[in-house]
Design a protein around this motif. Structure first.
Motif, short mmCIF file in Angstrom:
data_model
loop_
_atom_site.label_atom_id
_atom_site.label_comp_id
_atom_site.label_asym_id
_atom_site.label_seq_id
_atom_site.Cartn_x
_atom_site.Cartn_y
_atom_site.Cartn_z
N VAL A 77 0.93 -1.05 0.04
CA VAL A 77 -0.08 0.04 -0.08
C VAL A 77 0.77 1.27 -0.11
O VAL A 77 1.59 1.47 0.89
N ASP A 92 0.85 5.48 0.46
CA ASP A 92 0.21 6.47 0.92
C ASP A 92 0.64 7.85 0.10
O ASP A 92 0.35 8.92 0.60
N LYS A 124 -1.74 6.51 -4.33
CA LYS A 124 -2.06 5.72 -3.30
C LYS A 124 -2.48 4.25 -3.69
O LYS A 124 -3.57 4.04 -3.42
N GLU A 132 -4.60 1.40 -1.49
CA GLU A 132 -5.09 1.85 -0.23
C GLU A 132 -6.69 1.47 -0.08
O GLU A 132 -6.99 1.30 1.14
N LYS A 170 -8.21 -0.60 3.07
CA LYS A 170 -9.05 0.00 4.13
C LYS A 170 -10.39 -0.95 3.95
O LYS A 170 -11.15 -1.03 5.18
N SER A 186 -4.45 0.00 7.51
CA SER A 186 -3.97 1.06 7.31
C SER A 186 -2.66 1.38 7.99
O SER A 186 -2.03 0.51 8.46
N LYS A 187 -1.95 2.46 7.48
CA LYS A 187 -0.64 2.65 8.07
C LYS A 187 -0.68 2.84 9.22
O LYS A 187 0.55 2.81 10.05
N ASP A 188 -1.77 2.98 10.06
CA ASP A 188 -1.71 3.01 11.44
C ASP A 188 -1.72 1.58 12.10
O ASP A 188 -1.25 1.64 13.36
#
Length: 253
Positions: free
Chosen positions: A81, A83, A87, A90, A94, A99-101
């Motif tokens: 993925v 960002d 993107k 992405e 999702k 996600s990147k978190d």
């Protein structure tokens, strides 16, 4: 069949920044190829991660991909993925709660199930835990260090058997263990001993022995002793598929 082979050929021959990962057995998927490829397999273990993954967790995932290269019904895949720019992937990530978190996120897609099964890394994110996760949720055999496939099958048969049938399974296990090479001979003895103890003390032995060995692992032991204890833990878990009270332990060599 020919369409399936063509799709895989395209995946493995298309140049990309992740050629090394693909070469090791982990297939790269994107928003276009994802559903086309996933549905071809009985099960697919997919890691959603940054476009250029690195670190221990990525190495653990790649290690599993290498070890399972001959398991035709299982796909090991990655979704990279970005960002930035367009993107890439992405939206796909999702969709599956990644996600990147919270990267990396691993999901197991099983044919016939509408939703993927999330991998819980609270017990550790390593190849053994990933292997166990696939095995428990799909029935696909992926061996753990120290385990022997034939004896794992007998362990399953033993735990399903009625009390008066277990001595017969034990006898089959002893016969199978005697045919093992020197590399697996010590493992054969462990399967035999566990079965004998279960016959003597009941199914509860599996849990109490697991806890005893885990306690030893948490203490100060040499690397060699730790390796032997981990093998015993792995073999015990071949019996624990029917003991939902026991949860796998974090294992790191």
């Amino acid at each position: 069949m020919y369409t399936y082979l063509f799709i895989l050929c395209v995946i493995f021959t298309t140049p990309s920044a992740h050629t090394a990962s693909a070469a090791s057995g982990s297939v790269e998927l994107d928003e276009i190829s994802f559903n086309k490829i996933i549905k071809k397999f009985d099960a697919a273990l997919v890691k959603f991660d940054v476009a250029f993954p690195y670190g221990d967790k990525h190495e653990a995932f790649v290690a599993l991909a290498k070890d399972s290269k001959d398991v035709d019904e299982l796909l090991i895949a990655e979704v990279g993925v970005k960002d930035y720019g367009e993107k890439d992937n992405e939206a796909l990530a999702k969709k599956y709660g990644a996600s990147k978190d919270n990267f990396p996120v691993v999901k197991l897609f099983v044919k016939g199930k509408s939703e993927p099964i999330p991998f819980d890394d609270s017990q550790g994110f390593n190849s053994d835990e990933l292997r166990r996760f696939v095995r428990v949720n799909t029935g696909i055999y992926l061996s753990l260090p120290g385990c022997v496939r034939e004896l794992d099958s007998l362990a399953t048969k033993f735990m399903k058997a009625k009390d008066d049938e277990r001595k017969s399974v034990l006898k089959d296990t002893v016969a199978a263990a005697e045919k093992l090479g020197s590399k697996d001979a010590s493992s054969g003895k462990i399967y035999k001993t566990i079965m004998e103890k279960i016959i003597e003390k009941g199914d509860e032995f599996v849990k109490t022995e697991y806890e005893r060995v885990k306690k030893l692992l948490n203490g100060k032991v040499s690397d060699e002793k730790k390796k032997l204890l981990l093998i015993r833990i792995n073999i015990l878990q071949s019996f624990q598929l029917f003991d939902k009270q026991v949860k796998p332990t974090k294992q790191e060599l």
